[in-house]
Scaffold this active site. Sequence first.
Site, mmCIF file in Angstrom:
data_model
loop_
_atom_site.group_PDB
_atom_site.id
_atom_site.type_symbol
_atom_site.label_atom_id
_atom_site.label_comp_id
_atom_site.label_asym_id
_atom_site.label_seq_id
_atom_site.Cartn_x
_atom_site.Cartn_y
_atom_site.Cartn_z
ATOM 1 N N HIS A 1 -55.093 -10.953 -29.027
ATOM 2 C CA HIS A 1 -55.384 -12.028 -28.066
ATOM 3 C C HIS A 1 -56.732 -12.613 -28.472
ATOM 4 O O HIS A 1 -57.775 -12.018 -28.204
ATOM 5 C CB HIS A 1 -55.491 -11.463 -26.641
ATOM 6 C CG HIS A 1 -54.199 -10.948 -26.093
ATOM 7 N ND1 HIS A 1 -53.130 -11.760 -25.809
ATOM 8 C CD2 HIS A 1 -53.804 -9.696 -25.758
ATOM 9 C CE1 HIS A 1 -52.130 -11.039 -25.327
ATOM 10 N NE2 HIS A 1 -52.506 -9.768 -25.300
ATOM 11 N N GLU B 1 -53.613 0.582 -24.533
ATOM 12 C CA GLU B 1 -54.980 0.269 -24.078
ATOM 13 C C GLU B 1 -55.747 1.478 -23.560
ATOM 14 O O GLU B 1 -56.349 1.438 -22.487
ATOM 15 C CB GLU B 1 -54.909 -0.839 -23.016
ATOM 16 C CG GLU B 1 -54.240 -2.088 -23.566
ATOM 17 C CD GLU B 1 -54.031 -3.181 -22.526
ATOM 18 O OE1 GLU B 1 -54.354 -2.980 -21.348
ATOM 19 O OE2 GLU B 1 -53.515 -4.247 -22.913
ATOM 20 N N GLU C 1 -49.050 -9.121 -29.545
ATOM 21 C CA GLU C 1 -49.186 -10.019 -28.393
ATOM 22 C C GLU C 1 -49.998 -11.255 -28.772
ATOM 23 O O GLU C 1 -50.867 -11.707 -28.026
ATOM 24 C CB GLU C 1 -49.865 -9.272 -27.228
ATOM 25 C CG GLU C 1 -49.148 -7.986 -26.846
ATOM 26 C CD GLU C 1 -49.793 -7.252 -25.665
ATOM 27 O OE1 GLU C 1 -50.659 -7.832 -24.982
ATOM 28 O OE2 GLU C 1 -49.415 -6.089 -25.430
ATOM 29 N N ASN D 1 -50.820 0.789 -28.931
ATOM 30 C CA ASN D 1 -51.033 -0.651 -28.795
ATOM 31 C C ASN D 1 -52.338 -0.920 -28.050
ATOM 32 O O ASN D 1 -52.617 -0.272 -27.035
ATOM 33 C CB ASN D 1 -49.839 -1.211 -27.990
ATOM 34 C CG ASN D 1 -49.771 -2.726 -27.966
ATOM 35 O OD1 ASN D 1 -49.797 -3.358 -29.021
ATOM 36 N ND2 ASN D 1 -49.692 -3.310 -26.779
ATOM 37 N N ASP E 1 -51.799 -14.511 -29.239
ATOM 38 C CA ASP E 1 -52.061 -15.849 -28.703
ATOM 39 C C ASP E 1 -53.492 -16.212 -29.060
ATOM 40 O O ASP E 1 -54.350 -15.346 -29.177
ATOM 41 C CB ASP E 1 -51.761 -15.989 -27.203
ATOM 42 C CG ASP E 1 -52.375 -14.918 -26.331
ATOM 43 O OD1 ASP E 1 -53.350 -14.271 -26.761
ATOM 44 O OD2 ASP E 1 -51.895 -14.729 -25.201
HETATM 45 O O1 9MR Z 1 -48.595 -11.071 -19.679
HETATM 46 C C1 9MR Z 1 -48.648 -10.025 -18.735
HETATM 47 C C2 9MR Z 1 -48.902 -10.588 -17.368
HETATM 48 O O2 9MR Z 1 -47.772 -11.332 -16.933
HETATM 49 C C3 9MR Z 1 -49.171 -9.473 -16.391
HETATM 50 O O3 9MR Z 1 -49.557 -10.027 -15.134
HETATM 51 C C4 9MR Z 1 -50.259 -8.581 -16.926
HETATM 52 C C5 9MR Z 1 -50.496 -7.448 -15.991
HETATM 53 O O4 9MR Z 1 -51.350 -6.498 -16.495
HETATM 54 O O5 9MR Z 1 -49.901 -8.082 -18.197
HETATM 55 C C6 9MR Z 1 -49.758 -9.102 -19.127
HETATM 56 O O6 9MR Z 1 -49.460 -8.531 -20.386
HETATM 57 C C7 9MR Z 1 -50.463 -7.709 -20.941
HETATM 58 C C8 9MR Z 1 -49.782 -6.653 -21.753
HETATM 59 O O7 9MR Z 1 -48.861 -5.956 -20.977
HETATM 60 C C9 9MR Z 1 -50.782 -5.681 -22.371
HETATM 61 N N1 9MR Z 1 -51.784 -6.384 -23.109
HETATM 62 C C10 9MR Z 1 -52.438 -7.492 -22.435
HETATM 63 C C11 9MR Z 1 -51.405 -8.452 -21.892
HETATM 64 C C12 9MR Z 1 -52.097 -9.638 -21.275
HETATM 65 O O8 9MR Z 1 -52.864 -9.260 -20.186
#
Ligand code: 9MR
Length: 545
Positions: free
Chosen positions: A241, A163, A270, A204, A272
């Site tokens: 997402h 990101e 990821e 990513n 969804d």
């Molecule tokens: O699903 C993850 C969530 O449990 C955490 O609180 C969050 C913290 O930043 O990160 C979420 O996963 C993220 C992933 O690491 C990177 N891409 C976006 C995902 C959803 O926010």
Amino acid sequence: MRTNGFGGFRRMVAAGVVGLAGAIAPLTLSLPAEAAETTLGAAAAQSGRYFGTAISASKLGESAYTTIANREFNMVTAENEMKIDATEPNRGQFNFTNADRVYNWAVQNGKQVRGHTLAWHSQQPGWMQSLSGSTLRQAMIDHINGVMAHYKGKIYAWDVVNEAYADSGGGRRDSNLQRTGNDWIEVAFRTARTADPAAKLCYNDYNIDNWTWEKTQGVYNMVRDFKSRGVPIDCVGLQAHFNSGSPYNSNFRTTISSFAALGVDVQITELDIQGASPTTYANVVNDCLAVARCTGITTWGVRDSDSWRSGDTPLLFDGSGNKKPAYTSVLNALNGGTNPNPDTTPPSTPGTPAASGVTSSGAALTWTASTDSGGSGLAGYNVYREQGATDTLLGQSSTNSITLTGLTAATQYQVYVRARDGANNLSTASSTVTFTTTSGGGNPGGSCTAAPTTQTQWQTGYVIEPVRVTAGASAISGWTVTFTLPAGHTITGSWNTQLTVSGQTVTARNAAHNGSLGAGAATAFGFQVSRPGGDTSVPSGYTCA
Ligand code: 9MR
């Protein structure tokens, strides 16, 4: 038979199939129906892909969760446990307790693991958030080295950088890492390659799924730049997402194939989808299946209740662990149900290959790359030797170059290239390049000698004939005689050899008919030279190999 030949061959095969089918129709040919797989992982594996999920260490004691996760998925991403705050809570002190819980569960259950993630502006531990400049840069490098060393050789692919692009404008996101200098991403990738050469290295990000978005273009340009400069990058992770603010778009397939055409794998990392539309899920799967280098799909969690945005009910299993309609839709798509938009457009014709580094058994070829507009993306190239009616496949390459090996010594090769896309469409053939392998390495244990006889001489020229070439104690399959021409002398003709002149050095290779000599056997060639009047010197320094 290069140009029409292969087309003709394909037409011939097609005609043959029709004819054969007609002939055997009365016999009722019954092939066993291909058994549809019953889990996501097995269904994806039919095309060499994986189907994964994000796993939380905290849920591994819950059998309702692990039963589904273990049954359905063959790739695992730790949802939070391999992130920076989890693995290096204090500077220089690594903690892999929860990361290893996820890793060990995955491996004990026969699954591969994606590593997520090494360098990110978010979920940094407090100590890292307060760093800047060269100290932060060094901390990033140390972190990558520390985590990758722990999992060296064990991770399928690492999200090395996560990101790093801004949500709008197509440029980098402002972050403490970005402020260490624009080269922080490539430094992260170079560090990662050295730390674990076996892992695929991914960039990513989210909202890079829609091809028309500036952010997608920004990341695409970075990957293209990295590939052109040799910065090590193997894959791009499209988080995918999807929700009403950033919905699925049918150009997703273009995004996947465009990244793939840069020479990287694409992984949907990821996935969804708000509301879990079965159609949209099937579209995503079909888009990945359509592109050879889309190597797998991961959903971001198992059940809706496990999702980071559970209110959107975006996953394939409901909170009770029941399969949702989207699950069936994904499974059917993975089982090859339908491809609503098959790619039947071949890639463009590759450029004419250029040969270099020709040896007795190999050569390097490079050519101008093809492009593919049919949607499945450029998968690679087939390299053929043109040999009349029986062209042979010399090798395949995923890039616009190849190093051919295993060639026959002292042999002329006419070689052309055809591009291949993700749906296995083949382009028309490039023009051919012609080169001749040298004789040297083709004579293992063999040797030869060359003995010249000066035949006739006149004021401004002379003939050397024969130059007798004699094999040593072993048979040889080709020979190369080199000798030095006196200054000012010019070769005006030759026979029973293929001559090349470079400066004063002459290289005389066997002709097609006189390369193979049995032990002790001899052959001969000759040549004629013009020279300045009165100069009586003749060539010298004959060697044979
Ligand atoms: O699903 C993850 C969530 O449990 C955490 O609180 C969050 C913290 O930043 O990160 C979420 O996963 C993220 C992933 O690491 C990177 N891409 C976006 C995902 C959803 O926010």
